[in-house]
Design a protein around this motif. Structure first.
Motif, PDB file in Angstrom:
ATOM      1  N   ALA A   1       0.777  -1.137  -0.070  1.00 17.26           N
ATOM      2  CA  ALA A   1       0.271   0.098   0.035  1.00 17.26           C
ATOM      3  C   ALA A   1       0.888   1.130   0.131  1.00 17.26           C
ATOM      4  O   ALA A   1       0.349   2.165  -0.516  1.00 17.26           O
ATOM      5  CB  ALA A   1      -1.028  -0.256   1.247  1.00 17.26           C
ATOM      6  N   SER A   2       2.229   1.121   0.495  1.00 20.40           N
ATOM      7  CA  SER A   2       2.878   2.213   0.439  1.00 20.40           C
ATOM      8  C   SER A   2       3.417   2.637  -0.810  1.00 20.40           C
ATOM      9  O   SER A   2       3.626   4.042  -0.974  1.00 20.40           O
ATOM     10  CB  SER A   2       4.153   1.987   1.453  1.00 20.40           C
ATOM     11  OG  SER A   2       5.296   1.119   0.589  1.00 20.40           O
ATOM     12  N   GLY A   3       3.348   1.896  -1.852  1.00 18.63           N
ATOM     13  CA  GLY A   3       3.554   2.158  -3.209  1.00 18.63           C
ATOM     14  C   GLY A   3       5.192   2.609  -3.208  1.00 18.63           C
ATOM     15  O   GLY A   3       5.675   2.699  -4.434  1.00 18.63           O
ATOM     16  N   GLN A   4       5.996   1.891  -2.582  1.00 18.70           N
ATOM     17  CA  GLN A   4       7.158   2.182  -2.410  1.00 18.70           C
ATOM     18  C   GLN A   4       7.795   1.095  -3.582  1.00 18.70           C
ATOM     19  O   GLN A   4       8.878   1.690  -4.449  1.00 18.70           O
ATOM     20  CB  GLN A   4       8.330   1.480  -1.342  1.00 18.70           C
ATOM     21  CG  GLN A   4       9.787   1.821  -1.253  1.00 18.70           C
ATOM     22  CD  GLN A   4      10.492   1.247  -0.080  1.00 18.70           C
ATOM     23  OE1 GLN A   4       9.702   1.260   0.911  1.00 18.70           O
ATOM     24  NE2 GLN A   4      11.614   1.078  -0.243  1.00 18.70           N
ATOM     25  N   ALA A   5       7.208  -0.028  -4.005  1.00 16.13           N
ATOM     26  CA  ALA A   5       7.604  -0.765  -5.376  1.00 16.13           C
ATOM     27  C   ALA A   5       7.737  -0.070  -6.386  1.00 16.13           C
ATOM     28  O   ALA A   5       8.547  -0.148  -7.389  1.00 16.13           O
ATOM     29  CB  ALA A   5       7.047  -2.050  -5.427  1.00 16.13           C
ATOM     30  N   GLU A   6       6.661   0.741  -6.636  1.00 17.66           N
ATOM     31  CA  GLU A   6       6.538   1.571  -7.836  1.00 17.66           C
ATOM     32  C   GLU A   6       7.303   2.732  -8.051  1.00 17.66           C
ATOM     33  O   GLU A   6       7.792   3.023  -9.013  1.00 17.66           O
ATOM     34  CB  GLU A   6       5.149   2.216  -7.761  1.00 17.66           C
ATOM     35  CG  GLU A   6       3.807   1.298  -8.231  1.00 17.66           C
ATOM     36  CD  GLU A   6       3.599   0.256  -6.972  1.00 17.66           C
ATOM     37  OE1 GLU A   6       3.656   0.766  -5.921  1.00 17.66           O
ATOM     38  OE2 GLU A   6       3.415  -0.873  -7.375  1.00 17.66           O
ATOM     39  N   ARG A   7       8.009   3.155  -6.946  1.00 13.02           N
ATOM     40  CA  ARG A   7       9.014   4.161  -6.968  1.00 13.02           C
ATOM     41  C   ARG A   7      10.392   3.609  -7.176  1.00 13.02           C
ATOM     42  O   ARG A   7      11.290   4.263  -7.215  1.00 13.02           O
ATOM     43  CB  ARG A   7       8.896   5.142  -5.734  1.00 13.02           C
ATOM     44  CG  ARG A   7       7.488   5.840  -5.439  1.00 13.02           C
ATOM     45  CD  ARG A   7       7.707   6.850  -4.174  1.00 13.02           C
ATOM     46  NE  ARG A   7       7.538   6.160  -2.776  1.00 13.02           N
ATOM     47  CZ  ARG A   7       6.577   5.425  -2.031  1.00 13.02           C
ATOM     48  NH1 ARG A   7       5.425   5.749  -2.601  1.00 13.02           N
ATOM     49  NH2 ARG A   7       7.114   5.253  -1.031  1.00 13.02           N
ATOM     50  N   ALA A   8      10.513   2.177  -6.897  1.00  4.80           N
ATOM     51  CA  ALA A   8      11.775   1.676  -7.207  1.00  4.80           C
ATOM     52  C   ALA A   8      12.456   2.180  -8.693  1.00  4.80           C
ATOM     53  O   ALA A   8      11.444   2.264  -9.657  1.00  4.80           O
ATOM     54  CB  ALA A   8      11.870   0.349  -6.858  1.00  4.80           C
ATOM     55  N   LEU A   9      13.607   1.938  -8.833  1.00  8.76           N
ATOM     56  CA  LEU A   9      14.141   2.179 -10.275  1.00  8.76           C
ATOM     57  C   LEU A   9      13.781   1.095 -11.086  1.00  8.76           C
ATOM     58  O   LEU A   9      13.628  -0.034 -11.111  1.00  8.76           O
ATOM     59  CB  LEU A   9      15.627   1.951 -10.124  1.00  8.76           C
ATOM     60  CG  LEU A   9      16.410   3.117  -9.457  1.00  8.76           C
ATOM     61  CD1 LEU A   9      18.100   2.812  -9.514  1.00  8.76           C
ATOM     62  CD2 LEU A   9      16.156   4.491 -10.097  1.00  8.76           C
ATOM     63  N   LYS A  10      13.318   1.625 -12.330  1.00 10.19           N
ATOM     64  CA  LYS A  10      12.886   0.685 -13.458  1.00 10.19           C
ATOM     65  C   LYS A  10      13.585   0.634 -14.534  1.00 10.19           C
ATOM     66  O   LYS A  10      14.463   1.197 -14.646  1.00 10.19           O
ATOM     67  CB  LYS A  10      11.284   1.203 -13.729  1.00 10.19           C
ATOM     68  CG  LYS A  10      10.302   1.174 -12.619  1.00 10.19           C
ATOM     69  CD  LYS A  10       9.107   1.787 -12.875  1.00 10.19           C
ATOM     70  CE  LYS A  10       7.899   1.719 -11.587  1.00 10.19           C
ATOM     71  NZ  LYS A  10       8.393   2.412 -10.536  1.00 10.19           N
TER      72      LYS A  10
END
Length: 237
Positions: free
Chosen positions: A52-61
């Motif tokens: 829910a924190s959305g941290q994975a979406e903010r990791a480098l892509k």
């Protein structure tokens, strides 16, 4: 959640299972038969909160520039990403610790395709916050042909956007399993990396990225070969 009780030698049936099938089977057995319900509830809530924190979406892509690193292997030799990338692409996997059975199954699955990865011109390393003795033990018990490098305090994981701190109730659960990360990691931040796998092209650009805040979910290593073949084709064009 000790490694010695988590993962044994694969049976003939297990060799036919995908990595995620194996992880799901272990999770069902652990949560259904071994872990008390209140422990399972704490684990599920911590995972749900991290999602829910959305941290994975903010990791480098894919498309981003990968941070450079110079990290010691389990025997004290420094491994530099710049040196590895001079030879070819780099496959990088972030690994929580030898205490995590899901991570051990993941490393074993990667080892199963390690020769194919190297045949496609790539280097392969794992990154972990563990101390050197635990990393040597992990390399030995998982039968790894690639090194596990030290990321003290998850500093590199933080540059990739992967580092997070465990909630207090989960810390208590881990300690109840005899897993004191302050000892195992040689520092007391109680942080871990989200499990992640990257392929880095020779120019330092991330060509493939898979990050999952749910540590029981892992991509199949078979996804790596097509990426490496594409990079090799592009280099030859």
């Amino acid at each position: 959640m000790n490694v010695s009780a988590a993962v044994g030698y694969p049976t003939s049936r297990e060799t036919l299972m995908s990595l995620q099938d194996k992880l799901d089977a272990f999770k069902a057995d652990f949560e259904g038969k071994k872990a008390p319900p209140h422990v399972v509830a704490v684990m599920h809530k911590a995972t749900a909160d991290l999602i829910a924190s959305g941290q994975a979406e903010r990791a480098l892509k894919a498309g981003a520039k990968a941070p450079e690193f110079a990290l010691p292997d389990a025997h004290g030799a420094t491994v530099r990403s710049a040196d590895l990338l001079q030879k070819g692409p780099l496959v990088l996997t972030f690994y929580r610790g030898i205490w995590c059975p899901y991570c051990n199954m993941d490393l074993q699955a990667i080892e199963a395709v390690a020769n194919e990865i190297r045949a496609l011109g790539a280097s392969l390393v794992a990154i972990s916050p563990q101390t050197a003795p635990s990393r040597r033990k992990s390399e030995r018990e998982n039968g790894l042909s690639f090194p596990i490098l030290s990321d003290h305090g998850n500093a590199l994981a933080n540059q990739f956007g992967l580092r997070f701190r465990l909630p207090d109730d989960l810390i208590a659960v881990y300690k109840g399993f005899g897993n004191d990360l302050a000892i195992g990691n040689g520092e007391d931040s109680w942080t871990l990396p989200m499990p992640a796998r990257y392929v880095i092209a020779t120019d330092g650009t991330i060509a493939y990225a898979e990050v999952n805040p749910d540590y029981t979910r892992r991509p199949d290593p078979s996804e790596l070969a097509p990426v490496l073949r594409r990079l090799r084709a592009n280099a030859a064009a």
